[in-house]
Design a protein around this motif. Structure first.
Motif, short mmCIF file in Angstrom:
data_model
loop_
_atom_site.label_atom_id
_atom_site.label_comp_id
_atom_site.label_asym_id
_atom_site.label_seq_id
_atom_site.Cartn_x
_atom_site.Cartn_y
_atom_site.Cartn_z
N VAL A 1 0.88 -1.14 -0.11
CA VAL A 1 0.09 0.06 0.14
C VAL A 1 0.88 1.17 -0.05
O VAL A 1 0.53 2.16 -0.63
CB VAL A 1 -0.90 -0.04 1.18
CG1 VAL A 1 -1.77 1.11 1.37
CG2 VAL A 1 -2.04 -1.07 1.00
N HIS A 2 1.95 1.25 0.77
CA HIS A 2 3.11 2.51 0.79
C HIS A 2 3.49 2.45 -0.50
O HIS A 2 3.51 3.66 -1.10
CB HIS A 2 3.89 2.01 1.79
CG HIS A 2 5.02 3.17 1.76
ND1 HIS A 2 4.84 4.53 2.22
CD2 HIS A 2 6.32 3.15 1.12
CE1 HIS A 2 5.96 5.12 1.98
NE2 HIS A 2 6.77 4.55 1.52
N GLY A 3 3.94 1.53 -1.09
CA GLY A 3 4.31 1.60 -2.69
C GLY A 3 3.35 2.20 -3.70
O GLY A 3 3.69 3.04 -4.48
N ALA A 4 2.11 1.70 -3.46
CA ALA A 4 1.03 2.20 -4.37
C ALA A 4 0.66 3.64 -4.19
O ALA A 4 0.26 4.28 -5.16
CB ALA A 4 -0.18 1.02 -4.18
N ARG A 5 0.65 4.08 -3.08
CA ARG A 5 0.50 5.39 -2.75
C ARG A 5 1.63 6.25 -3.02
O ARG A 5 1.21 7.48 -3.59
CB ARG A 5 0.20 5.55 -1.18
CG ARG A 5 -1.21 5.06 -0.79
CD ARG A 5 -1.49 5.39 0.71
NE ARG A 5 -2.81 4.63 0.96
CZ ARG A 5 -3.27 4.84 2.34
NH1 ARG A 5 -2.59 5.47 3.19
NH2 ARG A 5 -4.53 4.23 2.64
N THR A 6 2.65 5.72 -3.34
CA THR A 6 3.91 6.38 -3.68
C THR A 6 3.98 6.61 -5.14
O THR A 6 4.29 7.70 -6.00
CB THR A 6 5.36 5.80 -3.21
OG1 THR A 6 5.19 5.75 -1.49
CG2 THR A 6 6.60 6.64 -3.75
N THR A 7 3.83 5.49 -5.95
CA THR A 7 3.93 5.17 -7.40
C THR A 7 2.57 5.51 -8.27
O THR A 7 2.37 5.66 -9.41
CB THR A 7 4.48 3.98 -7.69
OG1 THR A 7 3.64 2.96 -7.46
CG2 THR A 7 5.71 3.84 -6.99
N GLY A 8 1.05 5.27 -7.44
CA GLY A 8 0.29 5.02 -8.06
C GLY A 8 -0.19 3.83 -8.83
O GLY A 8 -1.17 3.58 -9.44
N THR A 9 0.75 2.80 -8.55
CA THR A 9 0.52 1.28 -9.08
C THR A 9 0.51 0.40 -8.05
O THR A 9 1.36 0.50 -7.30
CB THR A 9 1.57 1.12 -10.18
OG1 THR A 9 1.52 2.27 -11.03
CG2 THR A 9 1.25 -0.14 -10.99
N GLY A 10 -0.70 -0.47 -8.06
CA GLY A 10 -0.35 -1.41 -7.04
C GLY A 10 0.27 -2.73 -7.26
O GLY A 10 1.02 -2.56 -8.22
N MET A 11 0.17 -3.56 -7.01
CA MET A 11 0.99 -5.06 -7.04
C MET A 11 0.18 -6.17 -6.50
O MET A 11 -0.82 -6.18 -5.53
CB MET A 11 2.30 -4.57 -6.30
CG MET A 11 2.49 -4.64 -4.93
SD MET A 11 3.62 -4.01 -4.23
CE MET A 11 3.44 -2.13 -4.60
N ASP A 12 0.88 -7.40 -6.72
CA ASP A 12 0.64 -8.57 -6.04
C ASP A 12 1.68 -8.76 -4.85
O ASP A 12 2.68 -8.44 -5.11
CB ASP A 12 0.74 -9.77 -7.06
CG ASP A 12 -0.54 -9.84 -7.98
OD1 ASP A 12 -1.77 -9.96 -7.44
OD2 ASP A 12 -0.29 -10.13 -9.05
N CYS A 13 1.11 -9.32 -3.78
CA CYS A 13 2.02 -9.77 -2.68
C CYS A 13 1.84 -11.17 -2.64
O CYS A 13 0.81 -11.78 -2.21
CB CYS A 13 1.70 -9.06 -1.46
SG CYS A 13 1.64 -7.42 -1.42
N ASP A 14 2.92 -11.92 -2.72
CA ASP A 14 2.95 -13.52 -2.67
C ASP A 14 3.76 -13.93 -1.50
O ASP A 14 4.91 -14.05 -1.45
CB ASP A 14 3.67 -13.91 -3.93
CG ASP A 14 3.47 -15.47 -4.05
OD1 ASP A 14 2.82 -16.01 -3.03
OD2 ASP A 14 4.11 -15.92 -4.87
N VAL A 15 2.92 -13.97 -0.68
CA VAL A 15 3.44 -14.69 1.02
C VAL A 15 2.95 -15.88 0.99
O VAL A 15 1.82 -16.47 0.97
CB VAL A 15 2.83 -13.82 1.96
CG1 VAL A 15 3.26 -14.21 3.38
CG2 VAL A 15 3.05 -12.13 1.75
#
Length: 417
Positions: A188-202
């Motif tokens: 979420v921090h990265g998405a708010r910084t770049t405007g692009t979300g992502m997958d998190c594979d845990v």
């Protein structure tokens, strides 16, 4: 005076979660102020944790309560087109979709980032699965017991003369949940910084393997073979283990030389420091079979509480081996306000243990875990803006698992109290 908002206020998470690991991870986020909306499948009675014995009744249990306080619940059939419509509307208005399903399932039910980015380019799709979203075990279910065996934990736990043993707690589940919560927040921090979300594979497998940590490094670089130790002794530091006293057990830890010398002072045996067998970490480890019985002989002279008092006065790390009941009533437990309460309409005041993550001002009150679908109406009306006619149409179409128009009316109101 305006109350200070909780640190994760404004973070909205759709949680397609059940049982232990996933709910434990999102519980940390909910305690810290995130809005966690559980999406529960009405066709199977919602989160399987609702029926976990021994303390379960009426689609609720103390197991479920302990893992789902401060959350909301909506009943939603994601396999139904109308249910999918509702889900996609929620995705548009959320920061993250968090799931703990088998590794191949997120792609099958279309909740990965590629599946949802057209709805919300900033959405973070965090998957916590048994074995991850790729790899030869991807489509296998993963449970704490299984992972503790597979990752080698059981060969290091228990008495050397006994069988390989599981930890008394679901440590892989709990640690995996916390790892997933951390990954989600990073996403979420990265998405708010770049405007692009992502997958998190845990995965629970990755979690269990990563926690081998220094033991793995010892093996990979020096061929070290971890083994079970008597009385839960540290693998390399002596003394650092459980010891029997006149009336129970005590943990004594000497990870620094100064603690070793303080222990000798308390035991009344300062001369041991001059014994070449016990002069250093290396020699004490080499001669542990000589040293431990000497310590145990001295400790047998008094009860645990006496030794704790004497050792704490000298600054030696130690603790009595508590029962769970004793741990829950420890003075420090109470001082840290680790026992929280939530009001339940049937069970009255439900007492639980607080999550460990703390940031800023603590939550003043806690809400009980929701009934299945309890917040469906509020979420659809307040968040999606659906009026009653729209909600009834969705219900008639089976979005909430209702097969008939009459059932749809019940589903639309979501059993609100």
């Amino acid at each position: 005076m305006t109350a200070t908002p909780l640190p994760l206020a404004g973070l909205r998470i759709l949680a397609v979660e059940q049982y232990g690991a996933g709910p434990f991870g999102s519980l940390h986020l909910a305690d810290l102020g995130a809005e966690v909306i559980k999406i529960e499948d009405p066709s199977v009675g919602g989160d399987v944790g609702r029926g976990i014995p021994p303390f379960a009744r009426d689609a609720d249990s103390l197991f479920f309560q302990s893992l789902n306080r401060n959350k909301r619940s909506i009943a939603l059939d994601l396999t139904n087109p109308a249910g999918r419509e509702v889900f996609e509307e929620l995705v548009r208005r959320s920061d993250a979709v968090f799931s703990n399903l088998r590794g191949d399932v997120p792609a099958k039910i279309r909740i990965t980032y590629d599946d949802l980015k057209h709805l919300n380019p900033r959405v973070v799709c965090c998957s916590l699965s048994g074995f991850g979203m790729h790899g030869p075990r991807r489509d296998q279910p993963g449970y704490d017991y299984v992972l503790q065996g597979l990752a080698g934990w059981m060969t290091m736990t228990g008495d050397p003369e006994g069988p390989p043993t599981k930890s008394g707690l679901s440590l892989v589940d709990f640690s995996g949940g916390m790892a997933a919560a951390l990954a989600l927040l990073a996403g979420v921090h990265g998405a708010r910084t770049t405007g692009t979300g992502m997958d998190c594979d845990v995965s629970l497998y990755d979690t269990a393997m990563s926690m081998l940590n220094y033991l793995a490094a010892w093996h990979l670089n020096a061929g070290y073979e971890p083994r079970r130790t008597p009385q839960s002794a540290h693998p390399s530091l002596v003394p650092f283990q459980n010891f029997r006293t006149a009336d129970g057990w005590i943990v004594i830890a000497c990870p620094k030389e100064k603690f070793w010398h303080r222990l000798l002072h308390v035991l009344g045996e300062p001369s041991w420091a001059g014994d070449p067998r016990f002069a250093s970490f290396e020699t004490r480890h080499e001669h542990a079979a000589d040293l431990v019985p000497l310590i145990e002989k001295e400790l047998s002279r008094h009860g645990t509480d006496t030794w704790v008092r004497l050792l704490e006065a000298e600054g030696v790390p130690c603790a009595r081996v508590n029962t769970v009941a004793e741990a829950l009533t420890e003075e420090h437990t109470l001082a840290r306000e680790l026992i929280v309460t939530a009001e339940h309409p049937e069970w009255g005041e439900v007492r639980q243990v607080l999550t460990a993550a703390r940031a800023g001002t603590a939550r003043a009150t806690h809400t009980r875990a929701p009934r299945l679908g309890e917040d469906t109406d509020d979420v659809l009306a307040g968040l999606c803006g659906y009026d009653m006619t729209k909600r009834q149409e969705l219900g008639s179409a089976g979005a909430f698992g209702a097969a008939t128009a009459a059932d749809a009316d019940v589903a639309a109101t979501a059993t609100k109290e």
